[in-house]
Write an enzyme that holds these catalytic residues in place. Structure first.
Site, PDB file in Angstrom:
ATOM      1  N   ARG A 249       8.321   4.083  -4.583  1.00 49.33           N
ATOM      2  CA  ARG A 249       8.406   3.080  -3.512  1.00 49.33           C
ATOM      3  C   ARG A 249       7.422   1.936  -3.758  1.00 49.33           C
ATOM      4  NH1 ARG A 249       7.611   5.096   2.449  1.00 49.33           N
ATOM      5  NH2 ARG A 249       5.484   5.311   1.709  1.00 49.33           N
TER       6      ARG A 249
ATOM      7  N   LEU B 156      10.927   1.175   7.277  1.00 50.34           N
ATOM      8  CA  LEU B 156      10.364   1.646   6.017  1.00 50.34           C
ATOM      9  C   LEU B 156      11.165   2.866   5.557  1.00 50.34           C
ATOM     10  CD1 LEU B 156       7.952   1.079   4.070  1.00 50.34           C
ATOM     11  CD2 LEU B 156       6.929   3.118   5.057  1.00 50.34           C
TER      12      LEU B 156
ATOM     13  N   LYS C 286       6.410  -2.074   1.966  1.00 53.44           N
ATOM     14  CA  LYS C 286       5.231  -1.481   2.619  1.00 53.44           C
ATOM     15  C   LYS C 286       4.019  -2.403   2.466  1.00 53.44           C
ATOM     16  CE  LYS C 286       3.188   3.126   3.236  1.00 53.44           C
ATOM     17  NZ  LYS C 286       3.307   3.164   4.687  1.00 53.44           N
TER      18      LYS C 286
ATOM     19  N   TYR D 173       0.828  -1.202   0.000  1.00 51.46           N
ATOM     20  CA  TYR D 173       0.000   0.000   0.000  1.00 51.46           C
ATOM     21  C   TYR D 173       0.863   1.252   0.000  1.00 51.46           C
ATOM     22  CZ  TYR D 173       0.800   0.939   5.008  1.00 51.46           C
ATOM     23  OH  TYR D 173       1.366   1.253   6.221  1.00 51.46           O
TER      24      TYR D 173
ATOM     25  N   GLU E 205      11.727   2.413  14.528  1.00 55.67           N
ATOM     26  CA  GLU E 205      10.866   3.504  14.028  1.00 55.67           C
ATOM     27  C   GLU E 205       9.583   3.512  14.846  1.00 55.67           C
ATOM     28  OE1 GLU E 205       9.700   2.664   9.909  1.00 55.67           O
ATOM     29  OE2 GLU E 205       9.809   0.523  10.335  1.00 55.67           O
TER      30      GLU E 205
ATOM     31  N   ARG F 111      -7.502 -21.012  -1.419  1.00 52.84           N
ATOM     32  CA  ARG F 111      -6.437 -20.591  -0.507  1.00 52.84           C
ATOM     33  C   ARG F 111      -5.251 -21.534  -0.688  1.00 52.84           C
ATOM     34  NH1 ARG F 111      -4.708 -21.960   4.740  1.00 52.84           N
ATOM     35  NH2 ARG F 111      -3.748 -20.215   5.846  1.00 52.84           N
TER      36      ARG F 111
HETATM   37  N1  PDD Z   1       2.817   4.966   7.366  1.00 54.45           N
HETATM   38  N2  PDD Z   1       7.469   3.783   9.006  1.00 54.45           N
HETATM   39  C1  PDD Z   1       6.351   3.063   9.002  1.00 54.45           C
HETATM   40  C2  PDD Z   1       6.340   1.758   9.710  1.00 54.45           C
HETATM   41  C3  PDD Z   1       5.200   3.537   8.329  1.00 54.45           C
HETATM   42  O1  PDD Z   1       4.078   2.808   8.319  1.00 54.45           O
HETATM   43  C4  PDD Z   1       5.255   4.795   7.692  1.00 54.45           C
HETATM   44  C5  PDD Z   1       4.080   5.368   6.938  1.00 54.45           C
HETATM   45  C6  PDD Z   1       6.457   5.523   7.731  1.00 54.45           C
HETATM   46  C7  PDD Z   1       6.617   6.859   7.062  1.00 54.45           C
HETATM   47  O2  PDD Z   1       6.666   6.750   5.654  1.00 54.45           O
HETATM   48  P1  PDD Z   1       6.161   7.928   4.711  1.00 54.45           P
HETATM   49  O3  PDD Z   1       6.913   9.133   5.111  1.00 54.45           O
HETATM   50  O4  PDD Z   1       6.512   7.470   3.368  1.00 54.45           O
HETATM   51  O5  PDD Z   1       4.668   8.072   4.954  1.00 54.45           O
HETATM   52  C8  PDD Z   1       7.546   4.973   8.395  1.00 54.45           C
HETATM   53  C9  PDD Z   1       1.639   5.405   6.635  1.00 54.45           C
HETATM   54  C10 PDD Z   1       1.451   6.880   6.671  1.00 54.45           C
HETATM   55  C11 PDD Z   1       0.436   4.637   7.157  1.00 54.45           C
HETATM   56  O6  PDD Z   1       0.593   3.444   7.362  1.00 54.45           O
HETATM   57  O7  PDD Z   1      -0.630   5.211   7.325  1.00 54.45           O
END
Ligand code: PDD
Length: 286
Positions: A51, A206, A150, A32, A182, A100
């Site tokens: 990405r 990420l 992601k 996503y 993170e 499945r």
């Molecule tokens: N999340 N680290 C993780 C684990 C994340 O899920 C996200 C983003 C980030 C930041 O990445 P970016 O700057 O590209 O949004 C770092 C999104 C916003 C979400 O899951 O809603």
């Protein structure tokens, strides 16, 4: 009612359907992106698209036919739903196999599922939370080892968010082998003097699109950037702390595990970085 996009069609949200055999539903076999919208425009769309392509490649997942139209689809949804400030959520899954099965289906027979929807969030830029800052707790990082992809496999981050809420806080920073990886859905930073410290890129975190932009703007603003591991104790003793993500931009962190960071209010560097990020990213918004 919202208009959403599913596999080539714009539909009212209550008419949009995905199979119960979809591999994201059964196996979390999907990726996503979340792209923010400010003044009706997409922030850093190109970064998110890049990405996304990488996530698909790492999972050996085909691009949907509409991949080259993604910008147009984002814009159309923003337009149809009248989004001024908010988010566009995009998900691609390996599709709905006939049964499945742990093995990936033949990509010639099973096509990826593509879903997009918008979330309106007035006040995203001028956020009251950015003026007070957020409180985080530290928890063990119990996610899988490919956090650079992601995927929609977000159960542990959801649990982390709930642990934070239970503790009366806003979010959790995750710790592995003694170092902060993170936040549950954001990248984590500390500031000492004029120096920003954040974990370097690897499979452990990420590769945030907001992170890349913020570090670039920070360097341009003559701040020093050090990409290295830091411990939660080092974070608690820092002058400032903050997180970045597409949905929060730059968000000051004012408390970690009950310890106030600096004087317990958003620090000058984090506040300035948020301003710069909003200003600069809007200039390049599409
Ligand atoms: N999340 N680290 C993780 C684990 C994340 O899920 C996200 C983003 C980030 C930041 O990445 P970016 O700057 O590209 O949004 C770092 C999104 C916003 C979400 O899951 O809603």
């Amino acid at each position: 009612m919202r208009t959403v996009y599913v596999n080539g069609e714009y539909l009212p949200e209550n008419e949009a359907k995905v199979s119960i055999f979809d591999r994201a539903f059964l196996m979390a076999d999907g990726v996503y992106e979340v792209t923010s919208v400010l003044q009706g425009k997409l922030i850093d769309f190109a970064g998110h698209a890049r990405r996304l392509e990488r996530s698909l490649r790492e999972l050996d997942m085909d691009r949907p036919d509409a991949f080259d139209d993604l910008l147009e689809i984002h814009r159309e949804l923003v337009r149809r739903n009248g989004i001024e400030e908010g988010l566009v959520y995009l998900q691609i899954t390996r599709g709905a196999a006939p049964d499945r099965d742990f093995a990936f289906p033949d990509p010639e027979e099973v096509k990826p599922t593509l879903v997009l929807f918008t979330q309106s969030k007035p006040g995203l830029a001028d956020s009251p939370m950015a003026r007070t800052g957020i409180k985080v707790i530290s928890i063990a990082d119990e996610r899988w080892g490919r956090r650079d992809i992601k995927t929609v496999q977000l159960l542990y981050p959801s649990m982390g968010k709930m642990m934070a809420k239970k503790a009366g806080c806003d979010d959790a920073w995750m710790i592995e082998d003694g170092y902060v990886t993170e936040g549950t859905s954001n990248n984590a930073y500390i500031i000492k003097g004029n120096r920003i410290i954040t974990r370097g890129l690897s499979n452990d975190i990420l590769h945030g699109i907001t992170r890349a932009a913020v570090l670039r703007y920070a360097r341009e603003a003559q701040m020093e950037v050090e990409e290295r591991n830091f411990t939660i104790d080092e974070a608690k003793a820092a002058d400032e702390a903050f997180v970045t993500s597409a949905s929060t931009f730059v968000m000051p962190v004012v408390e970690i595990d009950g310890v106030a960071i600096g004087d317990g209010t958003p620090g000058p560097h984090a506040t300035r970085l948020r301003e710069i990020y909003l200003e600069e990213s809007l200039k390049e918004a599409v």
